[in-house]
Design a protein around this motif. Structure first.
Motif, short mmCIF file in Angstrom:
data_model
loop_
_atom_site.label_atom_id
_atom_site.label_comp_id
_atom_site.label_asym_id
_atom_site.label_seq_id
_atom_site.Cartn_x
_atom_site.Cartn_y
_atom_site.Cartn_z
N ALA A 133 0.83 -1.21 0.00
CA ALA A 133 0.00 0.00 0.00
C ALA A 133 0.86 1.25 0.00
O ALA A 133 0.57 2.22 -0.73
N LEU A 134 1.92 1.28 0.79
CA LEU A 134 2.79 2.46 0.85
C LEU A 134 3.54 2.67 -0.47
O LEU A 134 3.73 3.81 -0.92
N ILE A 135 3.97 1.57 -1.09
CA ILE A 135 4.67 1.68 -2.38
C ILE A 135 3.75 2.32 -3.43
O ILE A 135 4.13 3.27 -4.12
N TRP A 136 2.52 1.79 -3.51
CA TRP A 136 1.60 2.31 -4.52
C TRP A 136 1.07 3.69 -4.14
O TRP A 136 0.73 4.49 -5.02
N SER A 137 1.01 3.98 -2.85
CA SER A 137 0.61 5.33 -2.44
C SER A 137 1.59 6.36 -2.96
O SER A 137 1.20 7.43 -3.46
N THR A 138 2.87 6.04 -2.89
CA THR A 138 3.90 6.95 -3.43
C THR A 138 3.80 7.05 -4.94
O THR A 138 3.90 8.14 -5.52
N ALA A 139 3.58 5.92 -5.60
CA ALA A 139 3.53 5.91 -7.06
C ALA A 139 2.31 6.65 -7.60
O ALA A 139 2.36 7.21 -8.70
N LEU A 140 1.21 6.66 -6.83
CA LEU A 140 -0.04 7.25 -7.32
C LEU A 140 -0.27 8.67 -6.83
O LEU A 140 -1.36 9.22 -7.02
N GLN A 141 0.72 9.26 -6.20
CA GLN A 141 0.61 10.67 -5.79
C GLN A 141 0.48 11.57 -7.02
O GLN A 141 0.89 11.18 -8.13
N PRO A 142 -0.08 12.77 -6.86
CA PRO A 142 -0.19 13.68 -8.02
C PRO A 142 1.14 13.90 -8.74
O PRO A 142 1.17 14.06 -9.97
N ASP A 143 2.26 13.93 -7.98
CA ASP A 143 3.57 14.08 -8.60
C ASP A 143 4.38 12.79 -8.55
O ASP A 143 5.60 12.79 -8.56
N GLY A 144 3.66 11.65 -8.50
CA GLY A 144 4.31 10.36 -8.37
C GLY A 144 4.73 9.76 -9.71
O GLY A 144 4.59 10.38 -10.77
N LEU A 145 5.19 8.51 -9.63
CA LEU A 145 5.76 7.84 -10.80
C LEU A 145 4.73 7.63 -11.91
O LEU A 145 5.01 7.86 -13.09
N VAL A 146 3.51 7.20 -11.54
CA VAL A 146 2.50 6.89 -12.56
C VAL A 146 2.11 8.13 -13.34
O VAL A 146 2.03 8.13 -14.57
#
Length: 302
Positions: A133-146
């Protein structure tokens, strides 16, 4: 002389069986005690508390009959939670089974570095759910990886976890990423049990890959796929960590799955009786799911 020997032999066999039974009970006792303490006792306590009302002022409990269940089933919020949970499961679990089967079909072949590919696919399954959950939370942030990837492709950034239309889908992606490798192992085991002679006979008849897939592979995979589907459904009904860590059931109840709703009612709203009534409802749903599983497996055996 013969009768005493037979009697002595029978006595020794009974003594041996009795000793083996006692040894089995002795070895199983720790596991049985753990099962009783961690499963049976909480189950009995939940059922008992679901018929009680606990005063927030004095902390005392009193028998309240079916009032908690009446309130629960009359609550539109619970209806919405149940609907969100059911829709989430109806969409997510078949997708996981299909993708796990597709990956198993790809990695069961003798392709280069097949062991490495299996390991890479399985790695997320070894990561705790909270970490996923924490990994994907970071990736799905407005300025995240995705969103950075979307921007590089010329696509607009997406709100993901803050959007009522996308939050459940985003959590579904997390769950799928973390679960695929685990369920793929069961499908691979099922593929290994299919006799190679069936494929050889089909090849002699001129059957191609697709014909073999639908005539041999998928029919003989019904049992492991049924197991994966039902077990995956049980796991999805008990999903809690991603919702609690990332969305708190929002936005607008879009991710308010039943496990988080139980936590919210019991520990945040301190409505213990209604929370335990919801636990009982969840257990009944899971019992129905498990009953369906055994029915499907029994039909497969027959």
């Amino acid at each position: 002389m013969t009768l005493p020997r037979v009697a002595a032999s029978g006595t020794r066999r009974r003594t041996t069986r009795r000793g083996a039974t006692l040894l089995a009970f002795a070895l199983l006792t720790p596991a049985l005690l753990a099962l009783i303490v961690m499963r049976v006792v909480p189950l009995i306590a939940a059922v008992s508390q679901s018929f009680q009302h606990t005063s927030l002022g004095s902390g005392t409990s009193a028998f309240d009959g079916l009032a908690n269940y009446g309130y629960l089933f009359g609550d539109p919020g619970f209806h919405a939670t149940l609907l969100v949970t059911l829709v989430f499961n109806l969409i997510l679990n078949p997708v996981i089974v299909i993708l796990a089967t597709a990956l198993a079909l790809l990695t069961v072949k003798n392709i280069p570095l097949v062991g490495l590919w299996r390991s890479l696919i399985f790695v997320p399954a070894a990561v705790p759910g909270a970490v996923v959950a924490l990994i994907w939370s970071t990736a799905l942030q407005p300025d995240g990886l995705v969103n950075a990837i979307l921007k590089s492709l010329g696509l607009p950034a997406q709100p993901f976890l803050t959007s009522a239309n996308q939050a459940a889908f985003s959590i579904g992606i997390m769950v799928t990423w973390g679960a695929l490798g685990y369920w793929m192992i069961f499908i691979i085991a099922g593929l290994k049990d299919i006799p190679e002679s069936l494929y050889e006979a089909a090849a002699l008849d001129g059957a191609g890959w697709w014909r073999k897939l639908f005539a041999i592979t998928l029919p003989l995979l019904k049992r492991p796929m049924a197991f994966v589907l039902i077990a995956c459904t049980v796991g999805s009904f008990l999903l809690f960590a991603p919702v609690q860590l990332l969305t708190k059931g929002g936005p607008n109840g879009a991710t308010n799955l039943i496990m988080y709703d139980i936590f919210n009612r019991t520990y945040l709203l301190n409505d213990i009786g209604v929370g335990q009534a919801e636990v009982v409802v969840l257990m009944v749903i899971l019992a129905i799911v498990v009953a369906i599983q055994f029915r499907m497996l029994r039909d497969e055996d027959s």
